[in-house]
Scaffold this motif. Sequence first.
Motif, PDB file in Angstrom:
ATOM      1  N   VAL A 122      -0.985 -12.014  10.682  1.00 27.30           N
ATOM      2  CA  VAL A 122      -2.430 -12.086  10.904  1.00 27.30           C
ATOM      3  C   VAL A 122      -2.877 -11.245  12.102  1.00 27.30           C
ATOM      4  O   VAL A 122      -3.823 -10.467  12.016  1.00 27.30           O
ATOM      5  N   VAL A 123      -2.186 -11.396  13.233  1.00 24.71           N
ATOM      6  CA  VAL A 123      -2.652 -10.780  14.471  1.00 24.71           C
ATOM      7  C   VAL A 123      -2.464  -9.268  14.462  1.00 24.71           C
ATOM      8  O   VAL A 123      -3.353  -8.525  14.906  1.00 24.71           O
ATOM      9  N   VAL A 124      -1.317  -8.794  13.964  1.00 24.89           N
ATOM     10  CA  VAL A 124      -1.054  -7.348  14.007  1.00 24.89           C
ATOM     11  C   VAL A 124      -2.094  -6.558  13.212  1.00 24.89           C
ATOM     12  O   VAL A 124      -2.699  -5.615  13.750  1.00 24.89           O
ATOM     13  N   PRO A 125      -2.374  -6.891  11.940  1.00 22.14           N
ATOM     14  CA  PRO A 125      -3.430  -6.157  11.237  1.00 22.14           C
ATOM     15  C   PRO A 125      -4.803  -6.311  11.897  1.00 22.14           C
ATOM     16  O   PRO A 125      -5.604  -5.366  11.905  1.00 22.14           O
ATOM     17  N   LEU A 126      -5.076  -7.499  12.461  1.00 13.59           N
ATOM     18  CA  LEU A 126      -6.356  -7.710  13.131  1.00 13.59           C
ATOM     19  C   LEU A 126      -6.495  -6.801  14.353  1.00 13.59           C
ATOM     20  O   LEU A 126      -7.552  -6.189  14.573  1.00 13.59           O
ATOM     21  N   LEU A 127      -5.422  -6.696  15.146  1.00 15.10           N
ATOM     22  CA  LEU A 127      -5.451  -5.783  16.284  1.00 15.10           C
ATOM     23  C   LEU A 127      -5.637  -4.339  15.825  1.00 15.10           C
ATOM     24  O   LEU A 127      -6.324  -3.553  16.481  1.00 15.10           O
ATOM     25  N   GLY A 128      -4.993  -3.987  14.712  1.00 13.71           N
ATOM     26  CA  GLY A 128      -5.183  -2.654  14.162  1.00 13.71           C
ATOM     27  C   GLY A 128      -6.644  -2.378  13.859  1.00 13.71           C
ATOM     28  O   GLY A 128      -7.155  -1.279  14.116  1.00 13.71           O
ATOM     29  N   GLN A 129      -7.331  -3.381  13.328  1.00  8.71           N
ATOM     30  CA  GLN A 129      -8.754  -3.237  13.020  1.00  8.71           C
ATOM     31  C   GLN A 129      -9.594  -3.156  14.295  1.00  8.71           C
ATOM     32  O   GLN A 129     -10.486  -2.308  14.414  1.00  8.71           O
ATOM     33  N   LEU A 130      -9.321  -4.023  15.269  1.00  9.32           N
ATOM     34  CA  LEU A 130     -10.145  -4.105  16.473  1.00  9.32           C
ATOM     35  C   LEU A 130      -9.923  -2.931  17.417  1.00  9.32           C
ATOM     36  O   LEU A 130     -10.868  -2.375  17.970  1.00  9.32           O
ATOM     37  N   VAL A 131      -8.641  -2.558  17.615  1.00  9.78           N
ATOM     38  CA  VAL A 131      -8.312  -1.533  18.609  1.00  9.78           C
ATOM     39  C   VAL A 131      -8.379  -0.133  18.027  1.00  9.78           C
ATOM     40  O   VAL A 131      -8.857   0.801  18.672  1.00  9.78           O
ATOM     41  N   ALA A 132      -7.907   0.016  16.781  1.00 12.08           N
ATOM     42  CA  ALA A 132      -7.770   1.349  16.204  1.00 12.08           C
ATOM     43  C   ALA A 132      -8.671   1.597  15.005  1.00 12.08           C
ATOM     44  O   ALA A 132      -8.686   2.699  14.460  1.00 12.08           O
ATOM     45  N   ARG A 133      -9.418   0.573  14.580  1.00 14.14           N
ATOM     46  CA  ARG A 133     -10.245   0.682  13.367  1.00 14.14           C
ATOM     47  C   ARG A 133      -9.392   1.095  12.165  1.00 14.14           C
ATOM     48  O   ARG A 133      -9.800   1.889  11.335  1.00 14.14           O
ATOM     49  N   ASP A 134      -8.191   0.562  12.112  1.00 11.56           N
ATOM     50  CA  ASP A 134      -7.237   0.964  11.076  1.00 11.56           C
ATOM     51  C   ASP A 134      -6.386  -0.241  10.683  1.00 11.56           C
ATOM     52  O   ASP A 134      -5.260  -0.396  11.132  1.00 11.56           O
ATOM     53  N   ARG A 135      -6.921  -1.086   9.851  1.00 12.22           N
ATOM     54  CA  ARG A 135      -6.189  -2.284   9.437  1.00 12.22           C
ATOM     55  C   ARG A 135      -5.039  -1.953   8.495  1.00 12.22           C
ATOM     56  O   ARG A 135      -3.968  -2.551   8.567  1.00 12.22           O
ATOM     57  N   GLU A 174       3.137  -4.818   9.726  1.00 12.76           N
ATOM     58  CA  GLU A 174       3.408  -6.256   9.531  1.00 12.76           C
ATOM     59  C   GLU A 174       4.420  -6.473   8.424  1.00 12.76           C
ATOM     60  O   GLU A 174       5.407  -7.178   8.588  1.00 12.76           O
ATOM     61  N   SER A 175       4.213  -5.827   7.275  1.00 14.91           N
ATOM     62  CA  SER A 175       5.103  -6.057   6.132  1.00 14.91           C
ATOM     63  C   SER A 175       6.502  -5.512   6.388  1.00 14.91           C
ATOM     64  O   SER A 175       7.510  -6.134   6.032  1.00 14.91           O
ATOM     65  N   SER A 176       6.599  -4.344   7.030  1.00 21.12           N
ATOM     66  CA  SER A 176       7.917  -3.759   7.285  1.00 21.12           C
ATOM     67  C   SER A 176       8.682  -4.553   8.338  1.00 21.12           C
ATOM     68  O   SER A 176       9.906  -4.628   8.300  1.00 21.12           O
ATOM     69  N   THR A 177       7.984  -5.172   9.274  1.00 21.15           N
ATOM     70  CA  THR A 177       8.642  -6.008  10.273  1.00 21.15           C
ATOM     71  C   THR A 177       9.212  -7.267   9.645  1.00 21.15           C
ATOM     72  O   THR A 177      10.380  -7.619   9.861  1.00 21.15           O
ATOM     73  N   LEU A 178       8.411  -7.953   8.847  1.00 21.90           N
ATOM     74  CA  LEU A 178       8.857  -9.210   8.253  1.00 21.90           C
ATOM     75  C   LEU A 178       9.971  -8.996   7.234  1.00 21.90           C
ATOM     76  O   LEU A 178      10.800  -9.879   7.013  1.00 21.90           O
ATOM     77  N   ALA A 179      10.005  -7.820   6.612  1.00 20.76           N
ATOM     78  CA  ALA A 179      11.015  -7.548   5.585  1.00 20.76           C
ATOM     79  C   ALA A 179      12.286  -6.931   6.153  1.00 20.76           C
ATOM     80  O   ALA A 179      13.260  -6.734   5.420  1.00 20.76           O
ATOM     81  N   PHE A 180      12.308  -6.633   7.453  1.00 27.93           N
ATOM     82  CA  PHE A 180      13.445  -5.914   8.021  1.00 27.93           C
ATOM     83  C   PHE A 180      14.642  -6.833   8.239  1.00 27.93           C
ATOM     84  O   PHE A 180      14.548  -8.059   8.167  1.00 27.93           O
ATOM     85  N   LYS A 181      15.781  -6.217   8.519  1.00 24.09           N
ATOM     86  CA  LYS A 181      17.049  -6.928   8.677  1.00 24.09           C
ATOM     87  C   LYS A 181      17.137  -7.629  10.038  1.00 24.09           C
ATOM     88  O   LYS A 181      16.485  -7.249  10.996  1.00 24.09           O
ATOM     89  N   SER A 182      17.994  -8.619  10.115  1.00 22.95           N
ATOM     90  CA  SER A 182      18.235  -9.320  11.372  1.00 22.95           C
ATOM     91  C   SER A 182      19.115  -8.460  12.281  1.00 22.95           C
ATOM     92  O   SER A 182      19.842  -7.564  11.811  1.00 22.95           O
ATOM     93  N   PRO A 183      19.105  -8.718  13.597  1.00 17.80           N
ATOM     94  CA  PRO A 183      20.017  -7.995  14.497  1.00 17.80           C
ATOM     95  C   PRO A 183      21.481  -8.147  14.093  1.00 17.80           C
ATOM     96  O   PRO A 183      22.259  -7.194  14.214  1.00 17.80           O
ATOM     97  N   GLN A 184      21.864  -9.324  13.610  1.00 21.31           N
ATOM     98  CA  GLN A 184      23.245  -9.515  13.176  1.00 21.31           C
ATOM     99  C   GLN A 184      23.588  -8.596  12.009  1.00 21.31           C
ATOM    100  O   GLN A 184      24.700  -8.036  11.951  1.00 21.31           O
TER     101      GLN A 184
END
Length: 235
Positions: free
Chosen positions: A172-185, A192-202
Amino acid sequence: MTTDRMPRDKGSEVHGIFEKIAGYYDRMNFVMTLGRHEKWCREVAARVAPAAGGQLLDLATGTGVIALEAARRYPASAVTGVDFSEEMLSRAMAKPGADAIRWQRADAACLPFENESFDGITEGYLLRNVEDLAGVLREQYRVLKPGGRIVILETCPPSGLLKPIMGWGVRVVVPLLGQLVARDRSSYTYLESSTLAFKSPQHIADMLSGLGFRDIGWRKKFFGTNVILWATKPK
């Protein structure tokens, strides 16, 4: 968060995103990490510790934050900053101290360097943007000299007790910041999607081990949403 990106289809999409966000990339990194991003980049540069007078490669250099810190920290070393995005590189080359660095456009999946060319490798937010993760890490192993260290700054999917809260924040927050700070949601919805789908450090550590790296470790940052990993190529 950053760049050197991939082959064609997905690669062209990601390339377009990072071309578009280059102008406000540093500002968004500052806002999203509450000012911690440059401190992490300084830690990455400190941990790589190349041999005196050695060659250092900064992949996915983006606007050059890690490369510039490395050049300040190791003035006797030659620093090469590589990225897939022309706009990112143009921003990096306009910064104070940029003349001390060799800037080069290249694809992290097929590096234009000879085997064992570098005494150390750093990178920021590269791995979650590539299609062939093992292949990109294998390329880094190839161009790294024996005894050299790789240090990785990357986003990290939330885990543990804070996972529901941090997952919500990323969604929620990352896309919202993209809209507010960069006008680019839309670009930050990709983040957001690539972060949540990425691999664990292990998982990344296991891949590094499988490729032959040793002395592998990591430290999570910012409630476990970012991580610095390091590993050494055996002598």
